[in-house]
Structure formats: C-alpha cells, structure tokens
Design a protein around this motif. Sequence first.
Motif, PDB file in Angstrom:
ATOM      1  N   ASP A  10       0.933  -1.798  -6.467  1.00 40.45           N
ATOM      2  CA  ASP A  10       1.549  -1.221  -5.267  1.00 40.45           C
ATOM      3  C   ASP A  10       1.932   0.240  -5.460  1.00 40.45           C
ATOM      4  O   ASP A  10       1.777   1.053  -4.546  1.00 40.45           O
ATOM      5  CB  ASP A  10       2.788  -2.022  -4.861  1.00 40.45           C
ATOM      6  N   GLU A  11       2.435   0.587  -6.655  1.00 37.27           N
ATOM      7  CA  GLU A  11       2.861   1.963  -6.915  1.00 37.27           C
ATOM      8  C   GLU A  11       1.687   2.934  -6.803  1.00 37.27           C
ATOM      9  O   GLU A  11       1.824   4.039  -6.289  1.00 37.27           O
ATOM     10  CB  GLU A  11       3.499   2.099  -8.301  1.00 37.27           C
ATOM     11  N   ARG A  13      -1.061   2.419  -5.029  1.00 34.13           N
ATOM     12  CA  ARG A  13      -1.449   2.460  -3.624  1.00 34.13           C
ATOM     13  C   ARG A  13      -0.557   3.432  -2.864  1.00 34.13           C
ATOM     14  O   ARG A  13      -1.032   4.240  -2.063  1.00 34.13           O
ATOM     15  CB  ARG A  13      -1.370   1.073  -2.987  1.00 34.13           C
ATOM     16  N   GLU A  14       0.733   3.374  -3.142  1.00 36.33           N
ATOM     17  CA  GLU A  14       1.669   4.282  -2.488  1.00 36.33           C
ATOM     18  C   GLU A  14       1.361   5.731  -2.860  1.00 36.33           C
ATOM     19  O   GLU A  14       1.373   6.614  -1.995  1.00 36.33           O
ATOM     20  CB  GLU A  14       3.100   3.922  -2.848  1.00 36.33           C
ATOM     21  N   GLU A  17      -1.732   6.893  -1.009  1.00 34.01           N
ATOM     22  CA  GLU A  17      -1.454   7.207   0.389  1.00 34.01           C
ATOM     23  C   GLU A  17      -0.709   8.532   0.528  1.00 34.01           C
ATOM     24  O   GLU A  17      -0.981   9.306   1.450  1.00 34.01           O
ATOM     25  CB  GLU A  17      -0.702   6.055   1.043  1.00 34.01           C
ATOM     26  N   GLU A  18       0.206   8.819  -0.404  1.00 30.57           N
ATOM     27  CA  GLU A  18       0.923  10.099  -0.378  1.00 30.57           C
ATOM     28  C   GLU A  18      -0.040  11.260  -0.564  1.00 30.57           C
ATOM     29  O   GLU A  18       0.036  12.264   0.148  1.00 30.57           O
ATOM     30  CB  GLU A  18       2.000  10.130  -1.453  1.00 30.57           C
ATOM     31  N   ARG A  27      -7.904   7.423   3.064  1.00 30.27           N
ATOM     32  CA  ARG A  27      -7.813   6.855   1.718  1.00 30.27           C
ATOM     33  C   ARG A  27      -9.157   6.816   1.008  1.00 30.27           C
ATOM     34  O   ARG A  27      -9.238   7.103  -0.184  1.00 30.27           O
ATOM     35  CB  ARG A  27      -7.212   5.455   1.750  1.00 30.27           C
TER      36      ARG A  27
END
Length: 50
Positions: A10-11, A13-14, A17-18, A27
């Motif tokens: 998840d980290e 992926r975040e 996205e940033e 993406r």
Amino acid sequence: MPSISARIPDEEREALEEVADLLDEDRSTTIREALREGLHDLRVRTAVER
C-alpha cells in the motif's frame, strides 16, 4: 504493448499516486517511466560492480 501485473505494498501504491499527481500523469505512464529509469540504474550499477 504487452501487459503485466504486479502486487505492491500500500505504501508504494500511495507513493506512486503522489508521483503521478506531481508529474500530472496517469499511473500507467508513471509506472512505465519508473521502470525505465530503474532498469537503467540497475544496468549501470551492475556494470560498475563488474
């Protein structure tokens, strides 16, 4: 163009996205660019280590 899939934490992926938002890209484009740059860096590092 062939398609691949990968599971990422998840980290990451975040973070992806940033970065996509910062670059004003989607993406998929961001992933392709990160892969391209990462592969280049890996090739250079491997060549230097050899």
